[in-house]
Design a protein around this motif. Structure first.
Motif, PDB file in Angstrom:
ATOM      1  N   VAL A   1      -2.400  32.443 -23.345  1.00  0.00           N
ATOM      2  CA  VAL A   1      -3.149  32.858 -22.165  1.00  0.00           C
ATOM      3  C   VAL A   1      -4.024  34.032 -22.577  1.00  0.00           C
ATOM      4  N   MET A   2      -5.279  34.051 -22.120  1.00  0.00           N
ATOM      5  CA  MET A   2      -6.157  35.179 -22.375  1.00  0.00           C
ATOM      6  C   MET A   2      -6.482  35.888 -21.064  1.00  0.00           C
ATOM      7  N   TRP A   3      -6.288  37.194 -21.050  1.00  0.00           N
ATOM      8  CA  TRP A   3      -6.720  38.062 -19.961  1.00  0.00           C
ATOM      9  C   TRP A   3      -7.942  38.831 -20.447  1.00  0.00           C
ATOM     10  N   ALA A   4      -8.878  39.131 -19.553  1.00  0.00           N
ATOM     11  CA  ALA A   4     -10.067  39.869 -19.959  1.00  0.00           C
ATOM     12  C   ALA A   4     -10.510  40.822 -18.860  1.00  0.00           C
ATOM     13  N   ARG A   5     -11.086  41.919 -19.296  1.00  0.00           N
ATOM     14  CA  ARG A   5     -11.752  42.881 -18.419  1.00  0.00           C
ATOM     15  C   ARG A   5     -13.106  43.129 -19.053  1.00  0.00           C
ATOM     16  N   GLY A   6     -14.128  42.419 -18.523  1.00  0.00           N
ATOM     17  CA  GLY A   6     -15.394  42.423 -19.241  1.00  0.00           C
ATOM     18  C   GLY A   6     -15.190  41.766 -20.583  1.00  0.00           C
ATOM     19  N   TYR A   7     -15.492  42.503 -21.655  1.00  0.00           N
ATOM     20  CA  TYR A   7     -15.324  41.964 -23.000  1.00  0.00           C
ATOM     21  C   TYR A   7     -14.018  42.411 -23.659  1.00  0.00           C
TER      22      TYR A   7
END
Length: 373
Positions: A43-49
């Motif tokens: 699973v990938m979480w992101a905040r902007g880049y």
């Protein structure tokens, strides 16, 4: 000035992916992280880049060298090179010498090595702002309560006023991705505004998958129409993926534009959510079920009066081709002017040859609808 981020990204191996997702979603959303991709084993979480990846460990064992990967930000590429030299001279195991990576973050340049306990560490430099482009004016464009960054390209020949295009990128993209298309546009006689959508490199705000972004584009249309080199009666929108979705949603507001072209764009987010399990977490976290209809151009076809071109590959693994086919059928049912180009064998990422086919169709469509005085 925004403070430089010190965190670039991290990855951890976990013994039970489902349990870890449930645990980490208690705190990551508080800090602005969203699940942007999910698969059977990660699973990938992101905040902007910024990104945080959780991987399912083999056999449920997650405690050992390689169970943690950490990336921290450097101030410059020269600093990345300096770290490499220091680690090499100290005899550290170099996993990756300094190199550019086609990565989630723009302008990514990094070195990777192991610490004495075997933990992988990466030191990365990435763009904080849009870089300068020699043949374009870097501009700040007022949006809907935010300021957007981008590039303004002028035609290579001909006297103003010129027809003009606003170019919109896809998820995790930015205006610099559009430089090549902008140059093609100027070669064909158009002023081109390559724009970073809210939440992406060079622009303020947070990305919202088409909620407020169309209002930003409406403001950008007004800004562009008042440039002295632009004919305000001949402005078009061209967007890819999320950018195409935003272009279609903008057209539903009935702005003074003459054409809209959308490449492989989601048009019915509820159907997209069902068709692609890897984006369900992202849509659920960002939009919720009640937020899908307002972001779906398919539900706004009655309000779209501008000629539309829809381009899609029939092997698109991210946004199924049915998204464009359903949109085209709905537009025709409502008596709207719509054309399609379905590229045989093309995925969500066109090859150079497929891109060339699409460009020929795009500029033929734009000439018919924007090149008339």
């Amino acid at each position: 000035m925004r403070p430089r981020p010190s965190f670039a990204g991290a990855a951890v191996e976990v013994s039970d992916l489902g349990r870890s997702v449930a645990f980490h979603r208690l705190w990551l959303p508080m800090l602005g992280f969203r699940r942007v991709w999910a698969g059977p084993d990660r699973v990938m979480w992101a905040r902007g880049y910024d990104h945080f990846v959780m991987r399912q460990a083999r056999d449920g064992v997650s405690y050992g060298p390689g169970a943690l990967w950490l990336a921290v930000s450097a101030e410059s590429r020269a600093q990345v090179d300096q770290v490499f030299a220091e680690m090499r001279d100290a005899g550290a195991e170099i996993l990756q010498p300094p190199k550019e990576l086609d990565y989630f973050a723009p302008g990514y340049y990094s070195v990777a090595f192991r610490d004495p306990d075997g933990v992988p560490i990466e030191v990365a430099h990435r763009w904080d702002e849009l870089p300068e482009v020699s043949d374009a004016e870097q501009v700040r464009v007022p949006g809907h309560g935010v300021t957007l960054g981008g590039y303004l390209f002028r035609p290579q020949a001909g006297a103003p006023p010129h027809p003009a295009l606003i170019l919109l990128h896809g998820f995790a993209g930015h205006a610099h991705n559009l430089v090549g298309l902008a140059r093609r546009a100027t070669a064909n006689g158009y002023v081109a505004l390559a724009l970073s959508l809210r939440g992406w490199l060079g622009s303020e705000g947070e990305s919202d998958q088409g909620l407020r972004q169309p209002l930003d584009v409406l403001a950008a249309i007004d800004w562009l129409a008042h440039r002295p080199l632009v004919d305000p009666r001949r402005i078009g929108l061209v967007g890819a993926s999320m950018g195409g979705q935003v272009a279609l949603l903008t057209a539903a507001h009935k702005p003074p534009i003459g054409a809209v072209a959308a490449y492989f764009s989601p048009t019915d987010l509820a159907a997209w959510r069902e068709a692609n399990p890897f984006i369900r977490d992202y849509l659920d976290d960002l939009c919720g079920p009640e937020g899908l209809p307002v972001r779906s151009p398919l539900l706004r076809v009655a309000q779209i009066d501008t000629p539309v071109l829809l381009i899609h590959g029939d092997r698109d693994e991210n946004v199924p081709v049915e998204q464009s086919l359903s949109m085209a059928e709905a537009l025709r049912t409502h008596g709207k002017d719509v054309e399609t180009l379905i590229v045989s064998g093309a995925s969500h990422y066109f090859t150079e040859q497929e891109y060339g086919v699409a460009l020929r169709k795009l500029f033929e469509f734009l000439r018919r609808h924007l090149n008339r005085s």
